[in-house]
Scaffold this motif. Structure first.
Motif, short mmCIF file in Angstrom:
data_model
loop_
_atom_site.label_atom_id
_atom_site.label_comp_id
_atom_site.label_asym_id
_atom_site.label_seq_id
_atom_site.Cartn_x
_atom_site.Cartn_y
_atom_site.Cartn_z
N LEU A 95 0.84 -1.21 0.00
CA LEU A 95 0.00 0.00 0.00
C LEU A 95 0.88 1.26 0.00
CD1 LEU A 95 -3.07 0.34 0.04
CD2 LEU A 95 -2.96 0.58 2.51
N ASP A 98 1.97 1.76 -3.32
CA ASP A 98 0.85 2.22 -4.16
C ASP A 98 0.66 3.73 -4.07
OD1 ASP A 98 0.30 -0.29 -5.02
OD2 ASP A 98 -1.30 -0.68 -3.59
N ILE A 125 -3.15 -2.11 -11.96
CA ILE A 125 -2.73 -2.99 -10.85
C ILE A 125 -3.87 -3.88 -10.37
CG2 ILE A 125 -0.89 -1.47 -10.12
CD1 ILE A 125 -2.69 -0.40 -7.92
N GLY A 127 -4.43 -4.88 -7.19
CA GLY A 127 -5.04 -4.47 -5.92
C GLY A 127 -5.11 -5.64 -4.96
N PRO A 128 -5.31 -5.35 -3.68
CA PRO A 128 -5.22 -6.41 -2.66
C PRO A 128 -6.52 -7.18 -2.44
CG PRO A 128 -5.46 -4.27 -1.60
CD PRO A 128 -5.44 -4.01 -3.08
N PHE A 129 -7.59 -6.88 -3.18
CA PHE A 129 -8.88 -7.49 -2.84
C PHE A 129 -9.33 -8.56 -3.82
CE2 PHE A 129 -9.00 -3.22 -0.85
CZ PHE A 129 -9.03 -3.65 0.48
N TYR A 193 -15.41 -4.24 -0.39
CA TYR A 193 -15.39 -5.55 -1.02
C TYR A 193 -15.99 -6.56 -0.03
CZ TYR A 193 -12.44 -3.63 -4.68
OH TYR A 193 -11.98 -2.89 -5.73
N TYR A 227 -14.10 4.69 -3.31
CA TYR A 227 -13.90 4.21 -1.93
C TYR A 227 -12.49 4.54 -1.47
CZ TYR A 227 -11.41 0.18 -3.86
OH TYR A 227 -10.50 -0.62 -4.52
N ILE A 229 -8.84 3.73 0.15
CA ILE A 229 -7.97 2.60 0.47
C ILE A 229 -7.81 2.57 1.99
CG2 ILE A 229 -6.76 2.68 -1.75
CD1 ILE A 229 -4.42 4.05 -0.28
N ARG A 248 -10.10 6.19 -4.07
CA ARG A 248 -9.91 5.73 -5.44
C ARG A 248 -11.19 6.03 -6.20
NH1 ARG A 248 -7.99 0.77 -7.70
NH2 ARG A 248 -7.33 2.44 -9.09
N HIS A 251 -14.28 1.98 -9.77
CA HIS A 251 -13.66 1.16 -10.82
C HIS A 251 -14.15 -0.27 -10.72
CE1 HIS A 251 -11.18 0.87 -7.20
NE2 HIS A 251 -10.95 -0.37 -7.56
N HIS A 253 -12.70 -4.15 -11.48
CA HIS A 253 -11.48 -4.92 -11.78
C HIS A 253 -11.80 -6.06 -12.76
CE1 HIS A 253 -8.88 -3.45 -8.41
NE2 HIS A 253 -10.04 -3.23 -7.82
N GLN A 267 -8.42 -2.49 -14.91
CA GLN A 267 -9.57 -1.89 -14.24
C GLN A 267 -10.20 -0.92 -15.22
OE1 GLN A 267 -8.34 0.07 -10.57
NE2 GLN A 267 -6.70 -1.41 -10.24
N VAL A 281 -3.93 5.77 -5.85
CA VAL A 281 -2.88 4.81 -6.22
C VAL A 281 -2.47 4.95 -7.71
CG1 VAL A 281 -3.54 3.22 -4.40
CG2 VAL A 281 -4.48 2.88 -6.68
C1 BEZ Z 1 -7.99 -1.70 -5.20
O1 BEZ Z 1 -8.34 -1.24 -6.23
O2 BEZ Z 1 -8.69 -2.60 -4.79
C2 BEZ Z 1 -6.77 -1.19 -4.47
C3 BEZ Z 1 -5.61 -0.96 -5.17
C4 BEZ Z 1 -4.50 -0.52 -4.49
C5 BEZ Z 1 -4.54 -0.31 -3.13
C6 BEZ Z 1 -5.73 -0.53 -2.44
C7 BEZ Z 1 -6.85 -0.96 -3.11
#
Ligand code: BEZ
Ligand code: FE
Length: 313
Positions: A95, A98, A125, A127-129, A193, A227, A229, A248, A251, A253, A267, A281
């Motif tokens: 993060l 990011d 990217i 992302g962590p989810f 999420y 939302y 981060i 952010r 978006h 994904h 995305q 990010v």
């Molecule tokens: C996301 O899009 O889910 C995300 C990407 C980078 C950092 C945190 C969330």
């Protein structure tokens, strides 16, 4: 003429008259080369290739900003704290990368090195989810599970209901790719999420769809919302110190894969979003900004998005 020497603290200005003898460098000018030269003859090839550059940039940075021991230690503490709070559910060090744009930059470098034409859909990217094993659903199905008026964000979900469709095509031939898999996920209208939110059913807003004989996928989803981060850790503190928003732009994904083609992680961003130009990010690219169109005569969706994915070999 007044000039700012490179080693002057910012904000100050020093007179450099033509006849003045050259100034002694403020710091040992041989130091960086000495550190780089310490690399041994049996060093790992790629490490030996990248480390001299990293060392030079780090040293130049420290000299440029006149980094103090106290500031360096504060940075060490911050990085340590990132590691200490990371686990398999949260990666605070990632993060941190990011929010300074490093993951998005490395993603761009990697995908441009592998791309064979500019027609390919740009990556973004992961992302962590992301979760593996989202259910494989038939085209035309919905990824919005168990939606009922008792859900707190029911009304918003109805207003943002959307039909998503498009083709997966080959960048080289322009032909559609049947049997490609489109893995898609986004947050609920509360900006969470499903794994962050006990109120949502398992795998809510996630699904995989296989393209038909015309290379087409189709599904029901929602227009995405902005939302933040996770900002309750060191990355969030740094954002606050930079007077930046953790948000952010809305978006969706995607991971699009097909045998014989390079898997695309990307995305798409809803152009209505106020954060489109200030993604925390830095993942937004012009080609990934989309416009949802009003949809008539479909009780399941008020909006339509048509988006084609172009894969490289
Ligand atoms: C996301 O899009 O889910 C995300 C990407 C980078 C950092 C945190 C969330
Ligand atoms: Fe996301």
């Amino acid at each position: 003429m007044r000039q700012m020497p490179l080693d002057a603290p910012s904000g100050s200005a020093v007179d450099l008259t033509p006849n003045e003898p050259p100034k002694k460098p403020q710091y040992d000018p041989t130091f960086t080369d000495k550190v780089i030269a310490a690399t041994g003859p049996n060093a790992h090839l790629r490490i030996a290739q990248v480390m001299p550059s990293l060392i030079r940039h780090l040293h130049d940075f420290a000299r440029e900003v006149n980094l103090t021991m106290g500031e360096w230690m504060a940075a060490i503490d911050l990085i340590n704290e990132c590691g200490q709070m990371s686990d398999d559910k949260r990666n605070e060090t990632q993060l941190l990368c990011d929010i300074v744009g490093l993951e998005s930059l490395v993603d761009e470098i990697t995908s441009k090195m592998l791309a064979t034409s500019t027609s390919e859909t740009p990556s973004a990217i992961l992302g962590p989810f992301y979760r593996q094993d989202a259910p494989l659903l038939p085209n035309g199905d919905t990824i919005v599970r168990n939606l009922s008026p008792s859900v707190p964000w029911y009304q918003k979900a109805v207003e943002d209901s959307a039909f998503l469709t498009g083709r997966v095509v080959s960048g080289r031939s322009g032909l559609p790719i049947p049997g490609a898999v489109v893995d898609v996920w986004h947050t609920a209208p509360n900006g969470l999420y499903e794994q962050q939110d006990e109120g949502q059913p398992e795998m809510n807003m996630r699904g995989q769809f296989e393209t038909d004989a015309d290379g087409r996928y189709s599904l029901y989803a929602l227009r995405p919302v902005a939302y933040p981060i996770p900002d309750d850790g060191p990355a969030g503190r740094l954002l606050a110190m930079l007077d930046r928003s953790p948000y952010r732009p809305g978006h969706i994904h995607f991971i699009v894969s097909a045998p014989g083609f390079r898997t695309l992680t990307t995305q798409v961003f809803d152009d209505r979003d106020e954060y489109i130009a200030k993604d925390s990010v830095f993942a937004v690219k012009d080609e990934l900004v989309v416009r949802f169109k009003p949809r008539d005569g479909d009780p399941q969706a008020r909006w339509t998005l048509e988006y084609d994915f172009v894969l490289g070999p």
